[in-house]
Design an enzyme around this catalytic site. Structure first.
Site, PDB file in Angstrom:
ATOM      1  N   GLU A   1      57.158  67.056  22.785  1.00 41.36           N
ATOM      2  CA  GLU A   1      56.287  67.982  23.531  1.00 41.36           C
ATOM      3  C   GLU A   1      55.183  68.515  22.612  1.00 41.36           C
ATOM      4  O   GLU A   1      54.866  69.697  22.607  1.00 41.36           O
ATOM      5  CB  GLU A   1      57.095  69.138  24.114  1.00 41.36           C
ATOM      6  CG  GLU A   1      58.197  68.684  25.050  1.00 41.36           C
ATOM      7  CD  GLU A   1      59.041  69.835  25.586  1.00 41.36           C
ATOM      8  OE1 GLU A   1      59.280  70.802  24.839  1.00 41.36           O
ATOM      9  OE2 GLU A   1      59.443  69.776  26.749  1.00 41.36           O
TER      10      GLU A   1
ATOM     11  N   CYS B   1      62.029  76.085  31.987  1.00 39.59           N
ATOM     12  CA  CYS B   1      61.143  77.113  31.436  1.00 39.59           C
ATOM     13  C   CYS B   1      59.880  77.305  32.256  1.00 39.59           C
ATOM     14  O   CYS B   1      59.358  78.421  32.357  1.00 39.59           O
ATOM     15  CB  CYS B   1      60.797  76.775  29.991  1.00 39.59           C
ATOM     16  SG  CYS B   1      60.165  75.097  29.756  1.00 39.59           S
TER      17      CYS B   1
END
Length: 630
Positions: free
Chosen positions: A302, A386
């Site tokens: 990421e 998230c």
């Protein structure tokens, strides 16, 4: 965030409840957030066991809190982010009895889950309690704690109650009993706690939290390296010496956000750190930022990639990174009053951030690519969840980002229909804004109340604008002062006066830096702050992956109130080659005759609205060809 009175801030945001968004696309997103998204996220936090984890940790539910734990070890953070979003919404709707009951329920659960020493994390309980703070690089205890603190500050500001704030204070005291000078080193493996500590300082006035925030920021890259020294964790060098944006995109942007908060509060002690956040912003925005405002080009880790590594179909551009980009840009704007930061807020909000939420308010993007073959769709939830509550908390708090003040001027950050009340020039300035921006450029601002003396109204002069909006008061033109991305209109205002202006919103094709190899020979269509794309749903009979456009092709703007909840589209023409056969060779001689092209009608929609219809390919960066298809 509420950096009121910060020594290093040129501007301060208007207080909670002083601004509201009453109409237009941002208000519609917030309506869905209030009516659908908050309820959806709460229900999924119940269904996936995140709230039950906390109930078991606090003895409010039977079972073994270790054996029966559900989800990821950082699941608490999803509950905390939902709670923060709900509190910002409650501040606007204090009579919402159901929301208040939900909030009170979760606060009671958190109070019960907190240990006597202040520790609070439902994963590290029972036999796992011995592992507390043993792996601060990877196990997200400070990250979860940071979101707990931010939820507590939101609850305090929305309700005036200290219940959850006291939980946060006890948690922070526990953390500081473990870490700090003379105790353990402790860089946060997933930054978030640094910003939360600054927020706790602002809510309580206790400067100890500000000192702790500075200490944790300076732990990154300090000796001994508490979290391994990798650039992935921003631990390869002291942050004050870092000049290139690296590592996990969300971690990095959260750390820069927290560092900017610290610099804003302690400018006299953080000169090198201030230089670093400015240099890091330049590296990010000039070399590693997607045209949508998205951040993070690599699925692996990421992470940010190399400079100018901005692929389209494999763009990661996590929704959480867009939230962090928006929050960092806002802090940089308050610190400097430079229009480029306001422009960045607007760009990422209207493109790479709101793309993360579906029009149903129930499904979300984790990853926001800039091209797709038809398989990327929003999801109702994720194993790592998230993004949905992060998007919800940002949307719920949007009015707090819309305006800011200095001693005698009200600065408009987000152009949107709404109202604002601010104290400037020794009196109250109250405005009612009417606009359909960004679909249309006309803006009308009624002065509802004004100070007796002269004061300023600062309106954006965006970087994309070719000319100022051209402002008039009750029809008579007025001259403003150009101030770094704004037009400031300063005069003695009178209640009942109407300020009007119109932003020209031409279609602007953009080309990327030539070192961005993925977009070589391509353009992106923009209009105002919006970035557009082609979706297959609008192009029967031609695959949008086979379409190219002329660089100077004409595009007409069309308002479509019935499409995608109401939007504008761009209509033009392009050139399409026949789709290759499935068994066509992978490579062919370069001098082989090209197939004939066909002129086709094209419809481009705002990027943030894509993937709300039937699945199909999407293209944002469009190949450029000459009129004969060459």
């Amino acid at each position: 965030a509420d950096p009121r009175g910060a020594p290093g801030a040129l501007l301060t945001p208007v207080p909670l409840r002083a601004a509201e968004l009453t109409g237009g696309p941002l208000a519609e997103v917030r309506r869905r957030n209030r009516e659908v998204t908050l309820e959806t996220i709460y229900r999924r936090c119940e269904e996936c066991g995140a709230i039950d984890n906390l109930r078991r940790a606090g003895g409010l539910l039977g079972g073994d809190p270790v054996a029966d734990f559900q989800g990821q070890y950082y699941a608490d953070s999803d509950v905390h982010k939902w709670l923060e979003a709900a509190c910002w919404q409650l501040a606007e709707d204090p009579d919402d009895a159901r929301l208040r009951e939900r909030i009170d329920t979760v606060v009671t659960v958190l109070e019960a889950a907190q240990d006597e020493d202040g520790y609070l994390n439902s994963y590290f309980v029972g036999e796992r309690a011995a592992r507390r703070w043993s792996n601060i690089r990877d196990e997200h205890e400070m990250y979860c704690g940071g979101h707990l603190v931010q939820a507590a500050v939101a609850h305090f500001r929305a309700t005036g109650e200290r219940r959850l704030l006291e939980v946060a204070i006890r948690f922070a005291a526990h953390v500081w009993s473990v870490f700090g000078p003379g105790r353990r080193p402790g860089a946060d493996g997933h930054p978030e706690y640094e910003t939360a500590l600054v927020e706790l300082y602002r809510a309580t006035g206790d400067a100890a939290y500000l000192e702790q925030a500075l200490w944790f920021v300076e732990q990154h890259g300090a000796e001994p390296r508490a979290i391994g020294g990798r650039d992935y964790h921003l631990d390869h060098a002291p942050l004050a010496e870092q000049r290139e944006v690296v590592g996990h995109a969300v971690r990095a942007l959260y750390l820069y956000t927290g560092a900017t908060d610290v610099v804003t509060e302690l400018p006299e002690r953080t000169g090198p750190l201030g230089e670093a956040v400015t240099a890091l912003w330049r590296d990010f925005t000039d070399r590693k930022r997607y045209v949508t405002g998205g951040a993070g080009s690599r699925h692996e880790g990421e992470a940010f990639g190399a400079r100018w590594e901005l692929g389209d179909e494999r763009a990661y551009a996590e929704s959480c990174a867009s939230v962090a980009h928006f929050q960092w840009a806002w802090r940089m704007f308050l610190r400097t009053r430079a229009g480029e930061f306001r422009d960045a807020m607007e760009e990422v909000l209207h493109n790479g951030l709101l793309s993360g939420i579906g029009l149903d308010g129930e499904e979300f993007f984790y990853v926001n690519p800039l091209a797709d073959n038809g398989g990327h769709r929003r999801s109702p939830w994720f194993g790592t969840a998230c993004c949905p509550p992060n998007l919800a908390r940002l949307v719920a708090s949007l009015p707090s980002y819309a305006f800011a003040t200095d001693a005698d001027t009200l600065w408009t950050l987000l152009l949107a229909e709404g109202r604002v009340r601010a104290e400037v020039a020794g009196g109250t300035l109250e405005l009612a804004v009417s606009t359909a921006y960004p679909w249309e450029g006309a803006v009308s601002i009624e002065v509802v109340n004004a100070p007796e003396g002269a004061c300023g109204i600062a309106l954006p002069l965006p970087g994309w604008a070719s000319a100022p909006a051209g402002w008039a008061v009750d029809g008579a033109g007025v001259e403003g002062e150009a101030v770094d991305g704004f037009t400031v209109l300063r005069r003695v205002w009178r209640a009942g006066e109407v300020l009007t202006g119109t932003y020209e919103l031409p279609v602007r094709p953009l080309a990327a830096h030539p070192w961005v190899r993925a977009t070589w020979g391509r353009i992106a269509l923009t209009r105002g702050p919006l970035v557009f794309c082609l979706e297959q749903a609008d192009h029967e009979g031609v695959d949008v992956r086979d379409v190219a456009v002329e660089r100077d092709g004409a595009w007409e703007v069309e308002r479509r109130p019935e499409l995608l909840g109401g939007t504008v589209v761009l209509r033009g023409t392009g050139l399409a080659r026949p789709a290759p056969a499935a068994d066509a060779p992978l490579y062919r001689p370069a001098d082989e005759p090209r197939p004939a092209v066909e002129r086709v009608a094209l419809t481009a929609v705002p990027y943030r609205l894509w993937a709300n219809r039937e699945p199909g390919p999407m293209q944002l960066w469009l190949p450029v060809v000459s009129a004969d298809g060459a």
